[in-house]
Design an enzyme around this catalytic site. Structure first.
Site, mmCIF file in Angstrom:
data_model
loop_
_atom_site.group_PDB
_atom_site.id
_atom_site.type_symbol
_atom_site.label_atom_id
_atom_site.label_comp_id
_atom_site.label_asym_id
_atom_site.label_seq_id
_atom_site.Cartn_x
_atom_site.Cartn_y
_atom_site.Cartn_z
ATOM 1 N N HIS A 180 0.821 -1.222 0.000
ATOM 2 C CA HIS A 180 0.000 0.000 0.000
ATOM 3 C C HIS A 180 0.851 1.268 0.000
ATOM 4 O O HIS A 180 0.326 2.354 -0.259
ATOM 5 C CB HIS A 180 -1.042 -0.023 1.126
ATOM 6 N N ASP B 84 0.219 -7.557 1.710
ATOM 7 C CA ASP B 84 0.642 -6.145 1.698
ATOM 8 C C ASP B 84 2.177 -6.039 1.668
ATOM 9 O O ASP B 84 2.782 -5.494 2.577
ATOM 10 C CB ASP B 84 0.048 -5.426 2.928
ATOM 11 N N SER C 106 4.021 2.522 8.342
ATOM 12 C CA SER C 106 3.685 1.476 7.380
ATOM 13 C C SER C 106 4.856 1.165 6.469
ATOM 14 O O SER C 106 5.554 2.085 6.036
ATOM 15 C CB SER C 106 2.563 1.934 6.464
ATOM 16 N N GLY C 107 4.986 -0.107 6.149
ATOM 17 C CA GLY C 107 6.068 -0.538 5.268
ATOM 18 C C GLY C 107 7.344 -0.815 6.019
ATOM 19 O O GLY C 107 8.238 -1.483 5.521
HETATM 20 C C1 4AZ Z 1 -1.010 3.710 8.685
HETATM 21 O O1 4AZ Z 1 -1.991 4.333 8.320
HETATM 22 C C2 4AZ Z 1 -1.090 2.895 9.924
HETATM 23 N N1 4AZ Z 1 -1.697 1.358 14.570
HETATM 24 C C3 4AZ Z 1 0.031 2.234 10.374
HETATM 25 C C4 4AZ Z 1 -0.041 1.490 11.523
HETATM 26 C C5 4AZ Z 1 -1.209 1.408 12.218
HETATM 27 C C6 4AZ Z 1 -2.336 2.068 11.782
HETATM 28 C C7 4AZ Z 1 -2.278 2.816 10.621
HETATM 29 C C8 4AZ Z 1 -1.271 0.602 13.457
HETATM 30 O O2 4AZ Z 1 0.042 3.748 8.048
#
Ligand code: 4AZ
Length: 258
Positions: A66, A113, A205-206
């Site tokens: 993503h 993902d 993320s990632g």
């Molecule tokens: C995000 O939006 C995201 N709490 C990353 C981690 C988490 C929630 C959202 C986990 O990148």
């Protein structure tokens, strides 16, 4: 007048106290790039950090699908060797030449993902090995994992200037399914505390979640950040090790196998 001053001062103290409690990934602490040389972040076409990643081979960075979907290699940069986003003198900004996205990927909360970025030039930072199918023990509930990133330090806060880390235990799959009906046990795991407080957040993320010198997961999704009964959800890397090895260990062009 004295009493008013006391009131104002105590209100100021109370508000800084709250800020400190939320200031740190959420509920974490500073991490050094020297101890975590495989931790990288991604820049968008405006030069803003928006995701994390992990060096898994000299010219390969693993991230979340993503984070990569809908972008072309020219719209992405990988920053390696830089703990402080504002320290332009540290590390390198690497050019991406190719993006591989798992062919079954649809959405973060549906699984798969994972994405691999190929870099134009090999990095000189130590790669992190992937967890393998034989690493089942690392996914047992209660195993303490360390998540890293430059993401938000509060659900509605700003992303972090510095690399942060937080330690979170793996939670039982049944707990994850109860709280997230779409949770796919085979493809994901969740980690954190039932009471919340410590978690990854947007911008993480990632990025990596590690134990035992291995990449156990990739930060993927969750409802908000550090909320009670809403743990972070991570890609179960062992499940994708085979697919990932076929991409990550591919001979770079120009290198001839003996
Ligand atoms: C995000 O939006 C995201 N709490 C990353 C981690 C988490 C929630 C959202 C986990 O990148």
């Amino acid at each position: 007048m004295r009493r008013l001053l006391v009131l104002v001062l105590s209100a100021m103290l109370a508000s800084t106290g709250t800020a400190a409690a939320n200031e740190q990934v959420v509920g974490g602490e500073r991490a050094s790039i020297e101890a975590n040389p495989w931790a990288v972040y991604l820049l968008d076409d405006r030069g803003a950090q928006f995701c994390g990643g992990t060096i898994v081979a000299p010219a390969k960075v693993l991230t979340a699908a993503h984070c990569a979907i809908g972008r072309s290699p020219s719209e992405l940069k990988v920053v390696a060797g830089r703990e402080d986003k504002q320290d332009r003198g540290a590390g390198v900004t690497a050019t991406v030449t190719k993006i591989w996205i798992h062919k079954q990927y649809t959405a973060a909360d549906e699984g798969e993902d994972v994405a691999v970025l190929t870099l134009k030039d090999a990095l000189s930072y130590q790669p992190l090995p992937l967890a393998e199918l034989s690493d089942r023990a690392l996914y047992q509930p209660g195993t303490e994992l360390r998540a890293l990133g430059w993401g938000r330090t509060a659900e509605n806060g700003k992303t972090s200037r510095f690399l942060m880390q937080a330690t979170v235990p793996v939670l039982p799959d049944d707990f994850c399914v109860d709280t997230y009906p779409q949770f796919v046990k085979a493809d994901m795991f969740c980690a954190g505390y039932e009471g919340g407080k410590i978690d990854t957040c947007q911008g993480d993320s990632g990025g990596p979640i590690v134990a035992d010198g291995k990449l156990v997961g990739v930060t993927s999704w969750g409802e908000g950040c550090a909320r009670k009964n809403k743990p972070g959800v991570y890609v179960r890397i062992s499940r994708y090790a085979k697919d990932l090895h076929s991409v990550v260990d591919a001979s770079p062009p120009g290198v001839v196998d003996p």
